[in-house]
Design an enzyme around this catalytic site. Structure first.
Site, PDB file in Angstrom:
ATOM      1  N   ILE A   1       0.765  -1.348   0.066  1.00  0.00           N
ATOM      2  CA  ILE A   1      -0.059   0.078  -0.131  1.00  0.00           C
ATOM      3  C   ILE A   1       0.941   1.297  -0.163  1.00  0.00           C
ATOM      4  O   ILE A   1       0.519   2.238  -0.581  1.00  0.00           O
ATOM      5  CB  ILE A   1      -0.911  -0.021   1.103  1.00  0.00           C
ATOM      6  CG1 ILE A   1      -1.760  -1.068   1.240  1.00  0.00           C
ATOM      7  CG2 ILE A   1      -1.567   1.491   1.187  1.00  0.00           C
ATOM      8  CD1 ILE A   1      -2.611  -1.310   2.617  1.00  0.00           C
TER       9      ILE A   1
ATOM     10  N   LYS B   1       9.642   5.981   4.370  1.00  0.00           N
ATOM     11  CA  LYS B   1      11.184   5.972   4.953  1.00  0.00           C
ATOM     12  C   LYS B   1      11.486   4.767   5.850  1.00  0.00           C
ATOM     13  O   LYS B   1      12.471   4.164   5.930  1.00  0.00           O
ATOM     14  CB  LYS B   1      11.475   7.393   5.648  1.00  0.00           C
ATOM     15  CG  LYS B   1      12.145   8.240   4.626  1.00  0.00           C
ATOM     16  CD  LYS B   1      12.542   9.480   5.395  1.00  0.00           C
ATOM     17  CE  LYS B   1      12.611  10.683   4.354  1.00  0.00           C
ATOM     18  NZ  LYS B   1      12.719  11.947   5.112  1.00  0.00           N
TER      19      LYS B   1
ATOM     20  N   ASP C   1       3.320  13.244  15.437  1.00  0.00           N
ATOM     21  CA  ASP C   1       3.723  13.497  14.119  1.00  0.00           C
ATOM     22  C   ASP C   1       2.166  13.449  13.398  1.00  0.00           C
ATOM     23  O   ASP C   1       1.742  12.882  12.475  1.00  0.00           O
ATOM     24  CB  ASP C   1       4.291  11.970  13.516  1.00  0.00           C
ATOM     25  CG  ASP C   1       4.696  12.310  12.177  1.00  0.00           C
ATOM     26  OD1 ASP C   1       4.769  13.348  11.542  1.00  0.00           O
ATOM     27  OD2 ASP C   1       5.101  11.235  11.305  1.00  0.00           O
TER      28      ASP C   1
END
Ligand code: ADP
Ligand code: MG
Length: 469
Positions: free
Chosen positions: A248, A252, A392
């Site tokens: 999908i 990184k 994040d």
């Protein structure tokens, strides 16, 4: 009993006088063993009268027919040879003109040793022990470097000898190099040709090895190094997963795969799941040490583990954070299984199509506003009920599915007590506020722009972003 003399006239042979007359004798004599033996000996002297097969088979020997056992053995041998003859005929018929022939030798009744006479004149009988395709071993030149004497001297540099040697040496090329079949041909390969062939073969081999290496390396780049692949296969083998379908996303630090759920005894597995594989290439995680190093939940183990095992901590951290979020009923993927650095969780999406990221979702202004409030509420829940800061939070880590915002990617999430916890919280709030269309809408509203224009402004933005994933 009267002794009656039995006299017989000598029978007239139609073939002339080949058969001598049998002398007259009495019945008693006829009945006696001695006479029987004598007659037998006499008849042996005339081959025409004995059984034709036996004498033809053993022209040199005169078979001893006095013993029944011997007779039986002779007959058996005769029978076996006939069987072998038939076998040879069948073998010949079976193989025909085919280049590959099948030998029936193992079915022979007569041992080749006993049958040495007949096997000599049978040209079609193939000796399977001799491999005709094996190249003859090149004759080694003696140490002195030459053979022969005077005019007939042949050195090791002799063109013909070298040519033959080179042809035989081609046998040592790698199996994938097709050197052809020079059987029966006196092939001579010049040194120059042989050397360039050899060079070509070894460079081909090196090239294929390099390709292999590159392939292995590139899969490692996508986190699916051979070890990870093995882990994934094991999951399928164990029946936890039915199928691993495709990738999908490759980021990184992780690669996300879609898979069909299988079954686990103690726990139901959703029909569609994702495998989040944390990359085993360590450089990216080095930059993110602070998210885990200072997290008191992992601080002890972090210092003791080698870098490879620290990757597993990331997967574990995401699992714990997701579990807390699920408990607080925040829409997020449900943890199914953790295996080393692979986290299996429920799939947000339908029929193999993952839910779009909030950034890519085509939403009307009202829906965006609704989504914005959902995010605010989730942040609050995350902080108060889960004791977590996402760290994040952005439109990239929120999915839009079934009219709801789903939070994902919480491997870096920390507790507010983390040395940088509040700093991360502030960054999250700023990201949400700045990136959100809702925020843009609010700003525009503040400046007196009406609902209609705000909607078109939002739609204008939608047109610039690709829809779906
Ligand atoms: P990364 O750390 O690489 O950003 P994420 O957890 O954000 O990893 O996942 C990367 C992408 O994979 C997401 O943007 C999303 O599109 C997809 N994804 C991740 N988890 C799921 C899930 N449970 N269901 C559907 N898609 C997912
Ligand atoms: Mg992400």
């Amino acid at each position: 009993m009267d002794r009656t003399a039995v006299t017989t006239e000598a029978p007239k042979s139609p073939w002339g006088s080949g058969t001598p007359a049998v002398p007259a004798c009495s019945l008693t004599d006829v009945m006696s063993e001695q006479l029987a033996r004598q007659l037998d000996e006499e008849s042996n002297a005339f081959p025409a009268l004995t059984e034709p097969g036996a004498t033809l088979l053993f022209p040199d020997e005169s078979p001893d027919t006095t013993s029944d056992l011997m007779l039986a053995q002779i007959l058996q041998m005769q029978f076996d040879r006939e069987f072998d003859d038939q076998l040879r005929r069948e073998e010949k018929k079976f193989n025909g003109d085919s280049k590959v022939s099948i030998s029936f030798e193992n079915y022979r009744m007569v041992h080749p040793y006993e049958d040495s006479d007949s096997s000599e004149d049978e040209v079609d009988w193939q000796d399977t022990r001799h491999d005709p395709y094996r190249a003859e071993k090149p004759q080694a030149t003696p140490r002195k470097g030459f053979t022969g004497k005077g005019k007939n001297i042949t050195t090791k540099h002799d063109e013909v000898t070298c040519g033959r040697k080179n042809t035989a040496r081609m046998d040592n090329f790698a199996p994938e190099v097709h050197v052809g079949d020079g059987l029966g041909m006196d092939l001579k390969l010049s040194n120059q040709v042989f050397n360039s062939l050899k060079q070509h073969c070894s460079s081909e081999q090196r090239r294929s090895a390099r390709l292999h290496e590159k392939k292995e390396h590139s899969t490692a780049e996508q986190a699916v190094d051979p070890r990870t692949r093995l882990l994934m296969y094991k999951m399928v083998n164990a029946g936890v997963l039915e199928n691993i379908n495709g990738c999908i996303s490759t980021g990184k630090e992780s690669v996300v795969f879609h898979a069909d759920g299988g079954s686990l005894e103690e726990q139901p597995i959703p029909d569609e799941v994702v495998l989040k594989v944390f990359k085993t290439t360590l450089n990216e995680f080095k930059n993110r040490d602070r998210y885990i190093k200072d997290d008191y939940r992992f601080i002890d183990r972090f210092s003791k583990l080698n870098p490879r095992k620290i990757i597993r901590l990331w997967a574990e951290k995401e699992m714990h954070n997701l579990t807390r979020m699920k408990r607080a009923e925040i829409p997020c993927p449900e943890v199914v299984l953790l295996k080393k650095h692979i986290l299996v969780m429920s799939f947000i999406g339908k029929d193999h199509v993952p839910a779009p990221k909030l950034k890519d979702a085509m939403l009307g202004s009202e829906v965006i506003k609704n989504a914005y409030y959902q995010v605010l509420h989730m942040m609050q829940q995350l902080y108060q009920e889960c004791n977590l800061v996402h760290a994040d939070l952005s439109e990239y880590n929120m999915l839009w599915h079934e009219g709801k915002v789903w939070l994902i990617d919480v491997s870096q999430s920390v507790e507010p007590t983390h040395p940088h916890g509040l700093e991360f919280l502030f960054r999250d709030c700023r990201n949400v506020a700045l990136q959100s269309d809702v925020c843009v809408c609010f700003c525009l509203a503040d400046r007196g722009v009406g609902e209609e224009e705000r909607g078109s402004c939002s739609e204008a933005r939608e047109e610039n972003v690709p829809g779906g994933v």
